[in-house]
Design a protein around this motif. Sequence first.
Motif, PDB file in Angstrom:
ATOM      1  N   TYR A  61       0.858  -1.188   0.000  1.00 31.93           N
ATOM      2  CA  TYR A  61       0.000   0.000   0.000  1.00 31.93           C
ATOM      3  C   TYR A  61       0.893   1.236   0.000  1.00 31.93           C
ATOM      4  CZ  TYR A  61      -3.351   3.558   1.256  1.00 31.93           C
ATOM      5  OH  TYR A  61      -4.126   4.692   1.248  1.00 31.93           O
ATOM      6  N   GLU A  62       0.442   2.263  -0.724  1.00 32.63           N
ATOM      7  CA  GLU A  62       1.147   3.547  -0.690  1.00 32.63           C
ATOM      8  C   GLU A  62       0.169   4.652  -1.032  1.00 32.63           C
ATOM      9  OE1 GLU A  62       5.196   5.702  -2.358  1.00 32.63           O
ATOM     10  OE2 GLU A  62       4.504   3.867  -3.332  1.00 32.63           O
TER      11      GLU A  62
ATOM     12  N   ILE B 130      -4.034   0.749   8.137  1.00 35.45           N
ATOM     13  CA  ILE B 130      -3.885  -0.603   8.682  1.00 35.45           C
ATOM     14  C   ILE B 130      -5.192  -1.379   8.520  1.00 35.45           C
ATOM     15  CG2 ILE B 130      -3.599  -1.911  10.829  1.00 35.45           C
ATOM     16  CD1 ILE B 130      -1.511   0.295  11.636  1.00 35.45           C
ATOM     17  N   ASN B 131      -6.323  -0.769   8.823  1.00 36.72           N
ATOM     18  CA  ASN B 131      -7.623  -1.431   8.641  1.00 36.72           C
ATOM     19  C   ASN B 131      -7.862  -1.800   7.175  1.00 36.72           C
ATOM     20  OD1 ASN B 131      -8.336  -1.384  11.330  1.00 36.72           O
ATOM     21  ND2 ASN B 131      -9.535   0.483  11.156  1.00 36.72           N
ATOM     22  N   LYS B 132      -7.518  -0.893   6.275  1.00 38.02           N
ATOM     23  CA  LYS B 132      -7.692  -1.157   4.839  1.00 38.02           C
ATOM     24  C   LYS B 132      -6.827  -2.335   4.404  1.00 38.02           C
ATOM     25  CE  LYS B 132      -7.213   0.928   0.229  1.00 38.02           C
ATOM     26  NZ  LYS B 132      -7.742  -0.275  -0.324  1.00 38.02           N
ATOM     27  N   ILE B 133      -5.584  -2.358   4.828  1.00 38.70           N
ATOM     28  CA  ILE B 133      -4.680  -3.460   4.471  1.00 38.70           C
ATOM     29  C   ILE B 133      -5.234  -4.783   5.002  1.00 38.70           C
ATOM     30  CG2 ILE B 133      -2.395  -4.441   4.912  1.00 38.70           C
ATOM     31  CD1 ILE B 133      -1.357  -1.483   4.902  1.00 38.70           C
ATOM     32  N   ALA B 134      -5.691  -4.788   6.251  1.00 36.60           N
ATOM     33  CA  ALA B 134      -6.240  -6.009   6.851  1.00 36.60           C
ATOM     34  C   ALA B 134      -7.425  -6.530   6.030  1.00 36.60           C
ATOM     35  CB  ALA B 134      -6.664  -5.745   8.295  1.00 36.60           C
TER      36      ALA B 134
ATOM     37  N   LEU C 169       4.924  -3.673   7.615  1.00 32.66           N
ATOM     38  CA  LEU C 169       5.338  -2.434   8.271  1.00 32.66           C
ATOM     39  C   LEU C 169       4.625  -1.269   7.600  1.00 32.66           C
ATOM     40  CD1 LEU C 169       9.187  -3.049   8.523  1.00 32.66           C
ATOM     41  CD2 LEU C 169       7.432  -3.488  10.254  1.00 32.66           C
ATOM     42  N   VAL C 170       4.020  -0.417   8.396  1.00 33.21           N
ATOM     43  CA  VAL C 170       3.387   0.800   7.889  1.00 33.21           C
ATOM     44  C   VAL C 170       4.231   1.959   8.383  1.00 33.21           C
ATOM     45  CG1 VAL C 170       1.294   2.187   7.772  1.00 33.21           C
ATOM     46  CG2 VAL C 170       1.128  -0.315   7.935  1.00 33.21           C
TER      47      VAL C 170
END
Length: 113
Positions: free
Chosen positions: A19-20, A67-71, A39-40
């Motif tokens: 993600y970026e 973090i929620n979006k990645i999960a 790692l964010v």
Amino acid sequence: MSCIFCKIVNKEIASNIVYEDEKVVAFHDINPQAPYHILVVPKKHISTLLEVTEEDKELIGHIYLVINKIAKDIGFDERGYRVVVNCKEEAGQTIFHLHFHVLAGRTMGWPPG
């Protein structure tokens, strides 16, 4: 600057980015401690959690939304995940650029560390 995370942010070092956006980059840890270990990292260089200021509160909130979006995107949101931020040497911080460890894919023990 010799910060490895700044070099990843600036694309001087390759990483497996998941993600970026304009504020953060998220990538797989090269030494994973769980099946999913991401790692964010804020693009703004902040050395430790102790250096977060009032002006950074929107950035920190944004990190948790990312973090929620990645999960959800990767699919470990249903089973759950752990977020860890180490602050200074005694807590285990080895790279002095604020970063959030997202760990998932296995049952976590307590107490940690």
